[in-house]
Design a protein around this motif. Structure first.
Motif, PDB file in Angstrom:
ATOM      1  N   VAL A  15      49.746  36.328  42.133  1.00  0.00           N
ATOM      2  CA  VAL A  15      49.309  37.073  41.042  1.00  0.00           C
ATOM      3  C   VAL A  15      47.728  37.323  40.867  1.00  0.00           C
ATOM      4  CG1 VAL A  15      49.581  37.738  38.685  1.00  0.00           C
ATOM      5  CG2 VAL A  15      51.445  36.845  39.901  1.00  0.00           C
ATOM      6  N   ASN A  16      47.355  36.113  41.027  1.00  0.00           N
ATOM      7  CA  ASN A  16      45.673  36.052  41.067  1.00  0.00           C
ATOM      8  C   ASN A  16      45.028  36.790  42.145  1.00  0.00           C
ATOM      9  OD1 ASN A  16      45.680  34.654  38.700  1.00  0.00           O
ATOM     10  ND2 ASN A  16      45.936  32.654  39.626  1.00  0.00           N
ATOM     11  N   GLU A  17      45.809  36.524  43.332  1.00  0.00           N
ATOM     12  CA  GLU A  17      45.145  37.274  44.641  1.00  0.00           C
ATOM     13  C   GLU A  17      45.355  38.795  44.488  1.00  0.00           C
ATOM     14  OE1 GLU A  17      47.204  35.479  47.988  1.00  0.00           O
ATOM     15  OE2 GLU A  17      46.227  33.650  47.623  1.00  0.00           O
ATOM     16  N   ARG A  18      46.377  39.224  43.957  1.00  0.00           N
ATOM     17  CA  ARG A  18      46.869  40.588  43.953  1.00  0.00           C
ATOM     18  C   ARG A  18      45.792  41.169  42.777  1.00  0.00           C
ATOM     19  NH1 ARG A  18      52.690  42.876  43.612  1.00  0.00           N
ATOM     20  NH2 ARG A  18      52.636  41.983  45.620  1.00  0.00           N
ATOM     21  N   THR A  20      42.735  40.061  42.079  1.00  0.00           N
ATOM     22  CA  THR A  20      41.419  39.939  42.670  1.00  0.00           C
ATOM     23  C   THR A  20      41.281  41.073  43.725  1.00  0.00           C
ATOM     24  OG1 THR A  20      41.496  37.475  42.187  1.00  0.00           O
ATOM     25  CG2 THR A  20      39.798  38.652  43.807  1.00  0.00           C
ATOM     26  N   SER A  21      42.231  41.369  44.422  1.00  0.00           N
ATOM     27  CA  SER A  21      42.255  42.383  45.325  1.00  0.00           C
ATOM     28  C   SER A  21      41.979  43.632  44.867  1.00  0.00           C
ATOM     29  CB  SER A  21      43.503  42.477  46.387  1.00  0.00           C
ATOM     30  OG  SER A  21      43.249  43.492  47.243  1.00  0.00           O
ATOM     31  N   ALA A  22      42.986  44.031  43.709  1.00  0.00           N
ATOM     32  CA  ALA A  22      42.715  45.192  42.987  1.00  0.00           C
ATOM     33  C   ALA A  22      41.318  45.425  42.228  1.00  0.00           C
ATOM     34  CB  ALA A  22      43.852  45.256  41.926  1.00  0.00           C
ATOM     35  N   ALA A  23      40.942  44.568  41.656  1.00  0.00           N
ATOM     36  CA  ALA A  23      39.477  44.457  41.158  1.00  0.00           C
ATOM     37  C   ALA A  23      38.445  44.744  42.255  1.00  0.00           C
ATOM     38  CB  ALA A  23      39.288  43.344  40.223  1.00  0.00           C
ATOM     39  N   ARG A  24      38.267  44.190  43.582  1.00  0.00           N
ATOM     40  CA  ARG A  24      37.468  44.191  44.432  1.00  0.00           C
ATOM     41  C   ARG A  24      37.818  45.701  45.111  1.00  0.00           C
ATOM     42  NH1 ARG A  24      39.556  40.934  47.834  1.00  0.00           N
ATOM     43  NH2 ARG A  24      38.765  39.079  46.964  1.00  0.00           N
ATOM     44  N   ASP A  25      38.880  46.199  45.353  1.00  0.00           N
ATOM     45  CA  ASP A  25      38.872  47.262  45.697  1.00  0.00           C
ATOM     46  C   ASP A  25      38.500  48.486  44.783  1.00  0.00           C
ATOM     47  OD1 ASP A  25      40.098  46.852  48.007  1.00  0.00           O
ATOM     48  OD2 ASP A  25      42.157  47.184  47.225  1.00  0.00           O
ATOM     49  N   ALA A  26      38.646  48.416  43.568  1.00  0.00           N
ATOM     50  CA  ALA A  26      38.195  49.178  42.169  1.00  0.00           C
ATOM     51  C   ALA A  26      36.603  49.329  42.406  1.00  0.00           C
ATOM     52  CB  ALA A  26      38.681  48.773  41.073  1.00  0.00           C
ATOM     53  N   LEU A  27      35.967  47.974  42.538  1.00  0.00           N
ATOM     54  CA  LEU A  27      34.630  47.886  42.550  1.00  0.00           C
ATOM     55  C   LEU A  27      34.052  48.573  43.543  1.00  0.00           C
ATOM     56  CD1 LEU A  27      31.846  46.808  41.155  1.00  0.00           C
ATOM     57  CD2 LEU A  27      32.462  44.510  42.415  1.00  0.00           C
ATOM     58  N   SER A  28      34.438  48.492  44.751  1.00  0.00           N
ATOM     59  CA  SER A  28      33.881  48.863  45.823  1.00  0.00           C
ATOM     60  C   SER A  28      34.030  50.385  45.928  1.00  0.00           C
ATOM     61  CB  SER A  28      34.508  48.157  47.272  1.00  0.00           C
ATOM     62  OG  SER A  28      35.873  48.845  47.259  1.00  0.00           O
ATOM     63  N   LYS A  29      35.184  51.103  45.440  1.00  0.00           N
ATOM     64  CA  LYS A  29      35.230  52.351  45.197  1.00  0.00           C
ATOM     65  C   LYS A  29      34.261  52.957  44.365  1.00  0.00           C
ATOM     66  CE  LYS A  29      39.281  54.120  45.644  1.00  0.00           C
ATOM     67  NZ  LYS A  29      40.709  54.474  45.367  1.00  0.00           N
ATOM     68  N   SER A  30      34.102  52.263  43.232  1.00  0.00           N
ATOM     69  CA  SER A  30      33.032  52.459  42.308  1.00  0.00           C
ATOM     70  C   SER A  30      31.751  52.786  42.638  1.00  0.00           C
ATOM     71  CB  SER A  30      33.165  51.809  40.978  1.00  0.00           C
ATOM     72  OG  SER A  30      34.482  51.963  40.299  1.00  0.00           O
ATOM     73  N   VAL A  31      31.451  51.770  43.655  1.00  0.00           N
ATOM     74  CA  VAL A  31      30.095  51.769  44.025  1.00  0.00           C
ATOM     75  C   VAL A  31      29.850  52.939  45.263  1.00  0.00           C
ATOM     76  CG1 VAL A  31      28.315  50.599  45.762  1.00  0.00           C
ATOM     77  CG2 VAL A  31      29.686  49.286  43.990  1.00  0.00           C
ATOM     78  N   VAL A  32      30.828  53.312  45.995  1.00  0.00           N
ATOM     79  CA  VAL A  32      30.894  54.144  46.985  1.00  0.00           C
ATOM     80  C   VAL A  32      30.705  55.559  46.399  1.00  0.00           C
ATOM     81  CG1 VAL A  32      32.180  55.424  48.809  1.00  0.00           C
ATOM     82  CG2 VAL A  32      31.908  52.827  48.850  1.00  0.00           C
ATOM     83  N   TYR A  33      31.705  55.849  45.102  1.00  0.00           N
ATOM     84  CA  TYR A  33      31.577  56.947  44.447  1.00  0.00           C
ATOM     85  C   TYR A  33      30.345  57.234  43.923  1.00  0.00           C
ATOM     86  CZ  TYR A  33      36.654  57.638  45.445  1.00  0.00           C
ATOM     87  OH  TYR A  33      37.891  57.969  45.946  1.00  0.00           O
TER      88      TYR A  33
END
Length: 203
Positions: A15-18, A20-33
């Motif tokens: 659960v923690n890994e999922r 963390t992965s979702a938060a990492r994807d959201a952060l990287s997408k926010s930076v790119v956008y």
């Protein structure tokens, strides 16, 4: 009747890994956008807008318009970003065009809203995916605003070339309430049909 569930691992690491992965994807997408939105406000873009409007629109739509990337004509689930993009297109109208060359599956797109006077009656985005010397694929979506807050979306995809294959057809029906909630029903017609229904409520 007795029910018993056995878990292979009592820890919540997955659960923690999922999360963390979702938060990492959201952060990287926010930076790119954020970077993409900053690029369209550079002085060179303003200079092009004044002298070469068509080229400036092409570059602006190719770099920005991140909501267009979230449009999934064959996905029957409700996607908030996709619905927001449809709404902006209905308000702004006009023609939007560009390319997405830096994706794993690059494509060119053309979106337009058709009006009769001040009444919008059809939204239509088209995408063309090109895999050199192998396959060509078109994605076509139609959105028709109806009365009383209803809207219907139809999406299809067709592929031809070495791996010729017709992808199928998806139909989505929306009802927007005055409170801001949206009722959504989706159906994908294929060998094993997919049906989805749900309701999104404002916070």
């Amino acid at each position: 009747m007795n029910w018993r569930i056995e878990l292979p691992d009592n820890s919540y690491d997955h659960v923690n890994e999922r999360a963390t992965s979702a938060a990492r994807d959201a952060l990287s997408k926010s930076v790119v956008y954020g970077v993409r939105e900053a690029l369209v406000d550079l002085p060179i873009m303003l200079w092009l807008q004044e002298r070469q409007g068509l080229l400036a629109d092409f570059l602006r739509n190719s770099i920005d318009s991140v909501g267009e990337e979230e449009v999934a004509p064959l996905d029957v689930s409700y996607r908030l970003v996709e619905r927001s993009w449809w709404k902006r297109l209905s308000e702004n109208g006009g023609v939007h065009y560009g390319i997405r060359p830096f994706r794993t599956s690059p494509y060119a797109f053309l979106s337009l809203g058709l009006k009769d006077g001040d009444t919008l009656f059809l939204l239509r985005p088209v995408r063309y995916y090109y895999d050199p010397f192998v396959d060509h694929r078109f994605e076509i979506a139609l959105s028709v605003p109806l009365k009383h807050g209803f809207a219907i979306d139809v999406g299809t995809s067709y592929q031809f070339g070495r791996h010729s294959e017709e992808k199928g057809l998806a139909v989505k029906l929306f009802k927007e309430f005055k409170s801001g909630g949206i009722l959504h029903v989706g159906l994908e017609a294929r060998e094993r049909p997919v049906f989805f229904a749900g309701m999104a409520l404002p916070w």
